[in-house]
Motif scaffolding. Sequence first.
Motif, PDB file in Angstrom:
ATOM      1  N   SER A 139       0.898  -0.990   0.176  1.00 51.07           N
ATOM      2  CA  SER A 139      -0.013   0.135   0.146  1.00 51.07           C
ATOM      3  C   SER A 139       0.715   1.800  -0.043  1.00 51.07           C
ATOM      4  O   SER A 139       2.157   1.317   0.234  1.00 51.07           O
ATOM      5  CB  SER A 139      -1.091  -0.382   1.384  1.00 51.07           C
ATOM      6  N   GLN A 140       0.498   2.408  -0.870  1.00 48.45           N
ATOM      7  CA  GLN A 140       0.891   3.951  -0.658  1.00 48.45           C
ATOM      8  C   GLN A 140       0.279   4.847   0.275  1.00 48.45           C
ATOM      9  O   GLN A 140      -0.550   4.567   0.823  1.00 48.45           O
ATOM     10  CB  GLN A 140       1.282   4.154  -2.747  1.00 48.45           C
ATOM     11  N   PRO A 141       0.902   6.093   0.106  1.00 50.73           N
ATOM     12  CA  PRO A 141      -0.157   7.518   0.929  1.00 50.73           C
ATOM     13  C   PRO A 141      -1.138   7.198   0.584  1.00 50.73           C
ATOM     14  O   PRO A 141      -1.972   7.440   1.184  1.00 50.73           O
ATOM     15  CB  PRO A 141       1.216   7.755   1.258  1.00 50.73           C
ATOM     16  N   ASN A 142      -1.075   6.886  -0.426  1.00 47.04           N
ATOM     17  CA  ASN A 142      -2.941   7.078  -1.809  1.00 47.04           C
ATOM     18  C   ASN A 142      -3.418   6.634  -1.662  1.00 47.04           C
ATOM     19  O   ASN A 142      -4.498   6.948  -1.781  1.00 47.04           O
ATOM     20  CB  ASN A 142      -2.034   8.024  -3.041  1.00 47.04           C
ATOM     21  N   GLY A 143      -3.133   5.479  -1.252  1.00 41.86           N
ATOM     22  CA  GLY A 143      -4.414   4.124  -0.963  1.00 41.86           C
ATOM     23  C   GLY A 143      -4.154   3.045  -1.826  1.00 41.86           C
ATOM     24  O   GLY A 143      -4.961   1.847  -2.074  1.00 41.86           O
ATOM     25  N   LYS A 144      -3.391   3.485  -2.607  1.00 39.42           N
ATOM     26  CA  LYS A 144      -2.896   2.411  -4.116  1.00 39.42           C
ATOM     27  C   LYS A 144      -2.175   1.869  -3.599  1.00 39.42           C
ATOM     28  O   LYS A 144      -1.183   2.154  -3.341  1.00 39.42           O
ATOM     29  CB  LYS A 144      -2.978   3.168  -5.328  1.00 39.42           C
ATOM     30  N   LEU A 145      -1.986   0.204  -4.679  1.00 37.51           N
ATOM     31  CA  LEU A 145      -1.455  -0.430  -3.923  1.00 37.51           C
ATOM     32  C   LEU A 145      -0.426  -0.634  -5.307  1.00 37.51           C
ATOM     33  O   LEU A 145      -0.854  -0.730  -6.368  1.00 37.51           O
ATOM     34  CB  LEU A 145      -1.849  -2.339  -4.301  1.00 37.51           C
ATOM     35  N   THR A 146       0.585  -1.198  -5.069  1.00 35.87           N
ATOM     36  CA  THR A 146       1.386  -1.112  -6.470  1.00 35.87           C
ATOM     37  C   THR A 146       2.500  -1.780  -5.871  1.00 35.87           C
ATOM     38  O   THR A 146       3.195  -2.880  -4.839  1.00 35.87           O
ATOM     39  CB  THR A 146       2.726   0.318  -6.075  1.00 35.87           C
ATOM     40  N   LEU A 147       2.762  -2.514  -6.896  1.00 33.56           N
ATOM     41  CA  LEU A 147       3.568  -4.007  -7.082  1.00 33.56           C
ATOM     42  C   LEU A 147       4.931  -4.098  -6.842  1.00 33.56           C
ATOM     43  O   LEU A 147       5.956  -2.779  -6.857  1.00 33.56           O
ATOM     44  CB  LEU A 147       4.219  -4.486  -8.755  1.00 33.56           C
ATOM     45  N   ALA A 148       5.274  -4.682  -5.618  1.00 38.04           N
ATOM     46  CA  ALA A 148       6.505  -4.386  -4.376  1.00 38.04           C
ATOM     47  C   ALA A 148       8.059  -5.932  -5.182  1.00 38.04           C
ATOM     48  O   ALA A 148       9.028  -5.580  -5.572  1.00 38.04           O
ATOM     49  CB  ALA A 148       6.235  -4.342  -3.049  1.00 38.04           C
ATOM     50  N   VAL A 149       6.897  -6.565  -5.290  1.00 41.96           N
ATOM     51  CA  VAL A 149       8.327  -7.512  -5.784  1.00 41.96           C
ATOM     52  C   VAL A 149       7.336  -9.045  -6.911  1.00 41.96           C
ATOM     53  O   VAL A 149       6.026  -9.007  -6.000  1.00 41.96           O
ATOM     54  CB  VAL A 149       8.649  -8.688  -4.350  1.00 41.96           C
ATOM     55  N   SER A 150       8.050  -9.892  -7.678  1.00 38.45           N
ATOM     56  CA  SER A 150       6.912 -10.916  -8.424  1.00 38.45           C
ATOM     57  C   SER A 150       8.026 -11.975  -8.931  1.00 38.45           C
ATOM     58  O   SER A 150       9.322 -11.320  -8.949  1.00 38.45           O
ATOM     59  CB  SER A 150       6.764 -10.175  -9.747  1.00 38.45           C
ATOM     60  N   SER A 151       7.962 -13.280  -8.370  1.00 39.10           N
ATOM     61  CA  SER A 151       8.484 -14.015  -8.983  1.00 39.10           C
ATOM     62  C   SER A 151       7.660 -15.038  -9.478  1.00 39.10           C
ATOM     63  O   SER A 151       6.424 -15.440  -9.564  1.00 39.10           O
ATOM     64  CB  SER A 151       9.010 -14.661  -7.367  1.00 39.10           C
ATOM     65  N   ASP A 152       8.536 -16.021 -10.477  1.00 39.71           N
ATOM     66  CA  ASP A 152       7.803 -16.686 -11.415  1.00 39.71           C
ATOM     67  C   ASP A 152       8.614 -18.511 -10.714  1.00 39.71           C
ATOM     68  O   ASP A 152       8.496 -19.119 -11.308  1.00 39.71           O
ATOM     69  CB  ASP A 152       8.030 -16.950 -12.521  1.00 39.71           C
ATOM     70  N   LYS A 153       9.530 -17.644 -10.034  1.00 42.43           N
ATOM     71  CA  LYS A 153      10.563 -18.849  -9.664  1.00 42.43           C
ATOM     72  C   LYS A 153      10.268 -19.942  -8.349  1.00 42.43           C
ATOM     73  O   LYS A 153      10.584 -20.241  -7.381  1.00 42.43           O
ATOM     74  CB  LYS A 153      11.964 -18.941  -9.785  1.00 42.43           C
ATOM     75  N   ILE A 154       9.759 -18.908  -6.996  1.00 42.02           N
ATOM     76  CA  ILE A 154       9.216 -19.139  -5.847  1.00 42.02           C
ATOM     77  C   ILE A 154       8.074 -21.062  -5.635  1.00 42.02           C
ATOM     78  O   ILE A 154       8.312 -21.301  -4.714  1.00 42.02           O
ATOM     79  CB  ILE A 154       8.727 -18.183  -5.061  1.00 42.02           C
ATOM     80  N   ILE A 155       7.125 -20.771  -6.268  1.00 43.94           N
ATOM     81  CA  ILE A 155       6.658 -21.730  -7.191  1.00 43.94           C
ATOM     82  C   ILE A 155       6.768 -23.109  -7.797  1.00 43.94           C
ATOM     83  O   ILE A 155       7.002 -22.592  -9.262  1.00 43.94           O
ATOM     84  CB  ILE A 155       4.912 -21.594  -6.724  1.00 43.94           C
ATOM     85  N   GLU A 156       6.603 -24.445  -8.043  1.00 46.90           N
ATOM     86  CA  GLU A 156       6.495 -24.941  -9.070  1.00 46.90           C
ATOM     87  C   GLU A 156       6.009 -25.622  -9.454  1.00 46.90           C
ATOM     88  O   GLU A 156       4.519 -24.791  -9.331  1.00 46.90           O
ATOM     89  CB  GLU A 156       7.007 -26.824  -7.509  1.00 46.90           C
TER      90      GLU A 156
END
Length: 193
Positions: free
Chosen positions: A54-71
């Motif tokens: 969450s950001q101060p303006n109330g919106k959500l911003t992508l912080a991290v993305s992973s295609d490797k963590i889950i088989e």
Amino acid sequence: MSGFSQSVKNKNNYTYQVREEKGDLNHDGKMDKITVKMDTVDETRPLRLQVFLSQPNGKLTLAVSSDKIIEPQFPTENYGKFNGFQIPNFFIEKGVLKMWSEIKGGNITYHFKYNKGNFELIYVDKLTSDTTKGYIDENTIFTETKFNLITGVRTESDEKLGSAEAPKVRKKRVLIRPLPKIQDFKFSDKNRY
């Protein structure tokens, strides 16, 4: 005249949402969100974890993305066969993102904590059994592993089902620096812990 075609994989086919969890991950008092989405076009059915803060303006911003963590559900090395494990569950507890996964003979829970813009692996709980017959009986030994990556203390305890004996405990110190980050973590890393 000869021709060739190039096959290009579309990386935006993660359209089927499998999991969603909300909670405060960065201790700002606002709800953050994680999602797990599946690529239903790719025959291996890969999964993508995304963490939105969450950001101060109330919106959500992508912080991290992973295609490797889950088989993937149907890994290439299984030649089209199901991997045998359910899709991991995610929980947010006291600012810690926990990922619970099935593994051969048991389960493992990874604890990731937000620190200076990264989600770092800080703790691992693992429970396995030595069932060789395919079922649990009076000879089954359960091994519980607790690994605090911050202190480096790794404790394993073995306990026989129904036994009155105290569990056999092994302790050792294993320092991993820097702490593994969620975006670098691979599902095959479960063998390291």
